[in-house]
Design an enzyme around this catalytic site. Structure first.
Site, PDB file in Angstrom:
ATOM      1  N   ASN A 159     -25.091  20.607  30.193  1.00 48.99           N
ATOM      2  CA  ASN A 159     -25.628  21.088  29.141  1.00 48.99           C
ATOM      3  C   ASN A 159     -26.641  22.354  29.064  1.00 48.99           C
ATOM      4  OD1 ASN A 159     -26.597  20.752  26.754  1.00 48.99           O
ATOM      5  ND2 ASN A 159     -28.234  18.752  26.797  1.00 48.99           N
ATOM      6  N   TRP A 160     -25.888  23.370  27.351  1.00 51.49           N
ATOM      7  CA  TRP A 160     -26.591  24.042  28.267  1.00 51.49           C
ATOM      8  C   TRP A 160     -27.360  24.114  26.629  1.00 51.49           C
ATOM      9  CZ3 TRP A 160     -21.767  28.591  28.605  1.00 51.49           C
ATOM     10  CH2 TRP A 160     -22.023  28.955  29.398  1.00 51.49           C
ATOM     11  N   LYS A 161     -27.501  23.488  25.959  1.00 51.03           N
ATOM     12  CA  LYS A 161     -28.424  23.343  25.037  1.00 51.03           C
ATOM     13  C   LYS A 161     -28.148  24.723  23.802  1.00 51.03           C
ATOM     14  CE  LYS A 161     -31.088  20.510  27.972  1.00 51.03           C
ATOM     15  NZ  LYS A 161     -32.932  19.327  27.973  1.00 51.03           N
ATOM     16  N   HIS A 180     -27.861  12.100  22.668  1.00 51.93           N
ATOM     17  CA  HIS A 180     -28.863  12.766  23.966  1.00 51.93           C
ATOM     18  C   HIS A 180     -30.761  12.895  23.367  1.00 51.93           C
ATOM     19  CE1 HIS A 180     -31.109  16.376  25.929  1.00 51.93           C
ATOM     20  NE2 HIS A 180     -29.907  15.957  26.739  1.00 51.93           N
ATOM     21  N   GLU A 202     -32.952  14.596  23.314  1.00 51.86           N
ATOM     22  CA  GLU A 202     -33.426  15.854  22.018  1.00 51.86           C
ATOM     23  C   GLU A 202     -32.386  15.770  20.066  1.00 51.86           C
ATOM     24  OE1 GLU A 202     -32.162  19.149  24.036  1.00 51.86           O
ATOM     25  OE2 GLU A 202     -34.133  18.627  26.211  1.00 51.86           O
ATOM     26  N   GLU A 235     -31.134   9.465  31.406  1.00 46.20           N
ATOM     27  CA  GLU A 235     -31.489  10.065  31.607  1.00 46.20           C
ATOM     28  C   GLU A 235     -33.028   9.901  31.329  1.00 46.20           C
ATOM     29  OE1 GLU A 235     -29.384  14.257  30.822  1.00 46.20           O
ATOM     30  OE2 GLU A 235     -29.752  13.591  29.395  1.00 46.20           O
ATOM     31  N   GLY A 252     -36.321  18.408  31.879  1.00 42.04           N
ATOM     32  CA  GLY A 252     -36.538  19.899  31.703  1.00 42.04           C
ATOM     33  C   GLY A 252     -37.913  19.872  31.537  1.00 42.04           C
ATOM     34  N   SER A 308     -33.846  16.804  34.839  1.00 38.26           N
ATOM     35  CA  SER A 308     -34.805  17.631  36.381  1.00 38.26           C
ATOM     36  C   SER A 308     -33.637  17.520  37.940  1.00 38.26           C
ATOM     37  CB  SER A 308     -36.070  16.982  36.431  1.00 38.26           C
ATOM     38  OG  SER A 308     -36.534  17.598  35.432  1.00 38.26           O
ATOM     39  N   GLY A 336     -29.616  20.250  32.840  1.00 37.57           N
ATOM     40  CA  GLY A 336     -29.652  21.335  31.834  1.00 37.57           C
ATOM     41  C   GLY A 336     -30.003  22.360  32.321  1.00 37.57           C
ATOM     42  N   GLY A 337     -31.171  22.692  32.567  1.00 35.22           N
ATOM     43  CA  GLY A 337     -31.688  23.940  33.851  1.00 35.22           C
ATOM     44  C   GLY A 337     -31.562  24.404  34.599  1.00 35.22           C
TER      45      GLY A 337
HETATM   46  C1  PEP Z   1     -30.968  17.123  29.673  1.00 36.72           C
HETATM   47  O1  PEP Z   1     -30.922  17.975  28.791  1.00 36.72           O
HETATM   48  O2  PEP Z   1     -29.710  16.777  29.926  1.00 36.72           O
HETATM   49  C2  PEP Z   1     -30.741  17.383  31.377  1.00 36.72           C
HETATM   50  C3  PEP Z   1     -30.453  16.831  32.056  1.00 36.72           C
HETATM   51  O3  PEP Z   1     -31.912  18.417  30.946  1.00 36.72           O
HETATM   52  P1  PEP Z   1     -32.283  18.783  32.627  1.00 36.72           P
HETATM   53  O4  PEP Z   1     -32.194  19.259  33.701  1.00 36.72           O
HETATM   54  O5  PEP Z   1     -33.130  20.594  32.334  1.00 36.72           O
HETATM   55  O6  PEP Z   1     -33.941  18.030  32.843  1.00 36.72           O
END
Ligand code: PEP
Length: 255
Positions: A9-11, A97, A99, A169, A175, A215, A236-237
């Site tokens: 997920n590049w956001k 998600h 967010e 999640e 994040g 994370s 994500g990151g």
């Molecule tokens: C996400 O946004 O789906 C996610 C898991 O982010 P991160 O890996 O950065 O915690």
């Protein structure tokens, strides 16, 4: 056998050149995938045609989207419909998600409609669920996640639920650098599978892919993915760096 997936997920990150470069780097180091070990890349909408072209020659790496609108078409300035995504050859759409729930006010009823749109347009849903920190601290996480699943997904037929991937999640881990321990992840994933079994039966529950997100990185992916009910990750990151992402993909394949 149920499928394992690592989904990126590049956001709202990377311009078109950076996105193309990242996929080129991933391509160079990609281990062999197969129908039981898939990769999904969900860039911002603007990247999708380019991403689809780049992924066309990569086996078992599929384009995803991070969202879609809950109506089929119409006067919704700035929005993108599920049928547009299908037409652009997207295979997976992330729905719900945290967010989107938090910053864009997406509630359960809207997420149920979005899920319907994705499935009606022949794509697969990656449905996100997960509790905030205060719920976890009070021990209410199982009920919280169960309620999200019931409200967002359990109106679906058995045929449709088979096209849904669930991503657990925990919001406190997204994040933040905090990760659920493998025991916390396994306990929740087992609960999710049990809740799906109650609604759809054990055979359907055994086949449904449940991803962990929050994370997830090269240093913890192998341990998380070794849990019986963890079938890969939503990343994500760490998906913004080719080496890190590839290490997580390898952890899935070796799990
Ligand atoms: C996400 O946004 O789906 C996610 C898991 O982010 P991160 O890996 O950065 O915690």
């Amino acid at each position: 056998m149920r499928k394992k997936i690592v989904a990126a997920n590049w956001k709202m990150n990377l311009n078109l050149i950076e996105g193309a470069d990242l996929i080129n780097e991933i391509y160079k180091g990609l281990p062999e995938l197969n129908e039981s070990n898939e990769v999904v890349i969900a860039p911002p909408f603007l990247h999708i045609p380019q991403t689809v072209t780049q992924l066309a020659n990569m086996e078992y790496v599929f384009p995803g989207a991070q969202n879609c609108h809950h109506e089929a078409a119409g006067a919704y300035t700035g929005e993108v419909s599920a049928s547009m995504l299908n037409n652009a050859e997207v295979k997976y759409v992330i729905i719900g998600h945290s967010e989107r729930r938090q910053y864009f006010g997406e509630d359960d009823a809207m997420l149920a409609k979005k899920t319907n749109q994705v499935l009606a347009n022949n794509m697969q849903v990656i449905f996100c669920c997960g509790e905030p920190l205060e719920v976890r601290e009070q021990g209410g996480q199982n009920d919280y996640v169960e309620a999200q699943l019931k409200a967002g997904l359990f109106h679906l037929s058995e045929a449709h639920i088979k096209n849904v991937v669930i991503a657990y999640e925990p919001i406190w881990a997204i994040g933040t650098g905090l990760t659920a321990s493998s025991a916390q992840a396994q306990t929740m994933h087992q609960h999710i599978r049990a809740v799906v079994a109650e609604q759809y039966g054990a055979a359907v529950a055994a086949e449904i892919t449940i991803l962990y997100g929050g994370s997830c990185k090269p240093g913890n992916a192998a341990e998380l993915f070794s849990c019986e009910d963890v079938d890969g990750g939503l990343i994500g990151g760490a998906a913004l760096n080719a080496d890190d992402f590839l290490a997580i993909v390898s952890a899935m394949i070796n799990s």
